[in-house]
Enzyme design. Structure first.
Site, PDB file in Angstrom:
ATOM      1  N   GLU A 203       0.787  -1.230   0.000  1.00 47.15           N
ATOM      2  CA  GLU A 203       0.000   0.000   0.000  1.00 47.15           C
ATOM      3  C   GLU A 203       0.823   1.286   0.000  1.00 47.15           C
ATOM      4  O   GLU A 203       0.708   2.127   0.883  1.00 47.15           O
ATOM      5  CB  GLU A 203      -0.985   0.010   1.174  1.00 47.15           C
ATOM      6  CG  GLU A 203      -2.054  -1.065   1.068  1.00 47.15           C
ATOM      7  CD  GLU A 203      -3.186  -0.875   2.065  1.00 47.15           C
ATOM      8  OE1 GLU A 203      -3.077  -0.013   2.953  1.00 47.15           O
ATOM      9  OE2 GLU A 203      -4.197  -1.599   1.945  1.00 47.15           O
ATOM     10  N   GLU A 392      -5.768  -8.291   0.093  1.00 46.66           N
ATOM     11  CA  GLU A 392      -6.580  -7.921   1.261  1.00 46.66           C
ATOM     12  C   GLU A 392      -8.012  -7.693   0.806  1.00 46.66           C
ATOM     13  O   GLU A 392      -8.253  -7.079  -0.239  1.00 46.66           O
ATOM     14  CB  GLU A 392      -6.077  -6.637   1.950  1.00 46.66           C
ATOM     15  CG  GLU A 392      -4.793  -6.777   2.709  1.00 46.66           C
ATOM     16  CD  GLU A 392      -4.426  -5.503   3.467  1.00 46.66           C
ATOM     17  OE1 GLU A 392      -5.349  -4.697   3.771  1.00 46.66           O
ATOM     18  OE2 GLU A 392      -3.234  -5.289   3.734  1.00 46.66           O
TER      19      GLU A 392
END
Length: 487
Positions: A203, A392
């Site tokens: 991320e 995720e």
């Protein structure tokens, strides 16, 4: 309601940050059903897993030679963490990892995505390694394999060594990128005899903008946009250097790729014109990181919009950044943008999200199952990848403990059932999604929300550290056993 921004909230700032184009229940209670026959489920060999990250679960921040990370410092700034907690103890996973691996095994998961704490392996980021730090991950990997679970390692999930922040300004400097490459090579040389899948950075779209632009996350800086864009470029460079290091030092057969919270763009209507607009938007809204990694160039639209704030780079850096990857990891939760065609600008227009849009217990987590269908479908086309992993996906919930001691999280089951049905739709159409990692194995330290937001399949009492399966654990167990959504 908190005025904090969660680790995955990008509704208002994703465009600026990414492309600059738009402002146990008893386990026997629910026995898994038989696996489906024919084409009614996910492809054979589909990887079912779950995930955590080092700072969120390990604890033991001052044990066995671990150095300080930027989050160890950041959580001590008054007002930064909603409930005033820290990751000092977290889930005590450092000491309870065998117990936690048993939970993964009981779910039927065959894969576990974990992250390696850089300051546990190199307390100062570089220099002399800490043998006890690597020893922990050796024990973790061996225990996973002993239980029939494949380890998938992430090299960086936000816990930058504080020493690198102090000495070089963290990701503001290419020195940190080079050191990250060295760290990646060190880990690859010692773990890839057993760890065959490695993610580089997790991320970038979050930790760059929130950590260096908005001061919401560690290290808590508010830099000008030009500097933020340069930091993002540097993280892409670090990714490329890590890919090269894993190739050079890893064992034969090791695979490597990024794991990114892609800026989600969804067609408002399923028509060719809207789908084409969403395709353009997905590329352009992710032009500052994923697109340059996958193509080796910044788009003209990105550079035009950034103008004088565009990152400075060389052709040699672009070549490193675009080092070929083996897969693309996508963290997908909620839509940031529904888009429609437009005759102006880049050919698409993001629509405002109505206040009435339904969401989960985290107000940023809008319920839009179609995101997990459209994003991998469009990403595979844009970047011509044949291996995508959902690294995720999951949701927070209120997770009230009932008088009988159980947690009936039907809201989480609703969310997962609908998202997995859309993911199954994608794979049935040939979209190359090869696996899914549910976030998260258990409740943990949820960054700026502290211990207030619970994403786990297992409830954690943070006073006693007792883990208790939620009803969603039985749901996920059944999905895995059937290899199909709708369980």
């Amino acid at each position: 309601m908190s005025d904090k921004v969660s680790r995955r909230q990008f509704a208002k700032i994703a465009g600026v940050s990414a492309a600059g184009l738009a402002s146990p229940l008893e386990l026997a209670e629910a026995k898994p059903a038989a696996a489906p026959r024919g084409d009614s489920g996910f492809p054979a060999g589909f990887v079912w897993g779950t995930a955590t990250s080092s700072y969120q679960v390990e604890g033991a921040v001052n044990e066995d030679g671990r150095g300080a990370s930027i989050w160890d410092k950041f959580v001590r700034i008054p007002g930064k963490i909603e409930d005033g907690t820290t990751g000092d103890r977290a889930n005590e996973h450092y000491h309870r990892y065998k117990e936690d691996i048993a939970l993964i095994r009981d779910l039927g998961c065959k894969a576990y995505r974990f992250s390696i704490a850089w300051p546990r392996v190199f307390p100062d980021g570089d220099g002399k390694p800490n043998p006890k730090g690597l020893d922990f991950y050796n024990r973790l990997v061996d225990e996973l394999l002993k239980n029939g679970i494949e380890p998938w390692a992430t090299l960086y999930h936000w816990d930058l060594p504080q020493s690198l922040q102090d000495r070089f300004g963290g990701w503001r400097s290419t020195e940190t990128c080079k050191i990250f490459g060295d760290y990646a090579g060190y880990v690859a040389e010692r773990l890839t005899d057993r760890v065959k899948n490695v993610f580089t950075l997790n991320e970038s779209g979050r930790f760059v903008q929130f950590g260096y632009g908005l001061a919401i996350d560690a290290p808590g800086l508010t830099l000008p946009q030009a500097d933020v864009n340069q930091v993002r470029h540097n993280t892409a460079l670090a990714h490329g250097l890590a890919v090269q290091a894993v190739r050079a030092h890893g064992r034969r057969g090791t695979r490597v790729g990024p794991a990114e919270n892609i800026d989600v763009c969804v067609p408002a209507i399923d028509t060719p014109e809207h789908v084409r607009a969403a395709e353009i938007a997905l590329r352009e809204m992710n032009a500052g990181y994923l697109n340059v990694i996958m193509t080796g160039q910044y788009t003209d639209a990105f550079l035009k919009y950034a103008g004088r704030d565009a990152p400075k780079y060389t052709d040699a850096e672009l070549k490193i950044i675009s080092s070929p990857v083996d897969f693309l990891g996508l963290n997908i939760y909620a839509p940031q943008n529904y888009v429609v065609p437009s005759d102006q600008g880049a050919g698409f227009m993001p629509l405002p999200i109505p206040k009435s849009f339904p969401h989960m217990s985290s107000d940023w987590l809008r319920i839009a199952p179609e995101t997990i269908y459209w994003v991998p479908k469009l990403a595979a086309k844009i970047w011509k990848t044949d291996a995508i992993y959902i690294t995720e996906n999951g949701t927070s919930g209120d997770d009230v403990v009932s008088p009988d001691g159980k947690i009936y999280d039907t809201d989480r089951i609703m969310y997962l059932r609908n998202y997995l049905a859309q993911l199954q739709r994608a794979t049935a159409e040939g979209v190359p999604v090869r696996g899914y990692f549910l976030w998260s194995l258990m409740d943990n330290f949820e960054w700026v929300f502290g211990l207030n937001k619970r994403f786990g399949l297992y409830h954690v009492n943070f006073d006693t550290q007792v883990r208790t399966a939620k009803l969603s654990a039985s749901f996920y167990r059944n999905v895995i056993a059937k290899n199909a959504a709708g369980a």
